[in-house]
Design a protein around this motif. Sequence first.
Motif: not given
Length: 387
Positions: A47-51, A84-87
Amino acid sequence: MIGRSPIICGVFKLLAFATVVTCLPPQRSQLTESQLSALVDSHPPFPALNPNYYTTATTASNLSAQSVSDRIGGGNAGETLALLTPMLIPRAPGSDNATIIRDFIKGHFHGLSNWTAFTDGFTATVPEYGGIPGALNFTNLIFRLTPPGTDHLPSRYLTLVAHYDSKISPFGFIGATDSAVPCAILMYLAESLTPHILKRWKSDLGAISDDTGLQIIFMDGEEALVQWTDQDSLYGSRHLAQLWESEKKVAQFGRLSTLQEIDLFVLLDLLGAASPAVPCFFEITSWACRGLAETERRVRNAGLAKANGQKPFIRTDSVMKNAFVDDDHMPFLRRGIPVMHVIPIPFPVVWHTMNDDGAHLSSEAVHDWAVLITGWVAGYLGLGDFL
């Protein structure tokens, strides 16, 4: 990203470049389907790159509670951390959020083994906008993983690049494809491949003196602040290319510049929208583009792709010899550095609109780009037997 018409057509004037590429890297190996599966199993991108994944460690990554607390959780030991979310916040140059994102990226690489961090900070003259004086501070972030035992030898780096800034207008613009997703993919790639790279180097210390290292660059100031011109754009890449060209090092056959340590310059931009079509732009590096396409074919054959039923992301049926996109690769290309530009044509429909946000990303495309790029880099660095 690129505040101008998408494609500049015309004769691609290589003769106008000051330097000619004299040495190209050989085509590297490809991971097999089983090796690609092992790579993804060892470190899945989601899930790390899941928006839509909102959990990260705020203390470790120095995220501003004021700007992102509505979307970011506390982060417990053993928990997957969002990349991704923090970006997905506005990241205009010189803003507080730009500092937040730099700290987030630096914190990520600080947690990885053997990476060396560099910053290229500088002040540039900029057009006056919104009452801001005509000078602004920019900061490029450079991270290197260098083969051991090469301290006194010229190094060669596969160089992966994305810009982390976002447009200053329209107000609140996020730039999810442009280029939060590419940045998050590069962070994931570094985290995923570092143990395998170190394992390979440890396995045969006597044979790596001429090995290729890995260099990841997060450029600042790619976007125009007012209107795209040669002076109001590409602030970070123009400065870094000029700086590295001036840095000379003693080598066996004379003095080389830091610029010439780049084995291949791979620029990622505008990734994360559904149904992308990325052409090969340069004949001289078409070997790399074809290799990326072959990796995609194997990813799909292995059943690792989520965006099924779509045409391939990488289109190798023709090389766009007479067209190119003005982007962060150009200051390096003009100095003779071999480039592979990974950018879709046409641009995503959300390009430079307020809809370029997390809600309009294709989770399937984000996942597949992460697997595809990481798998290709793993092959380039010869990691197949060390997964």
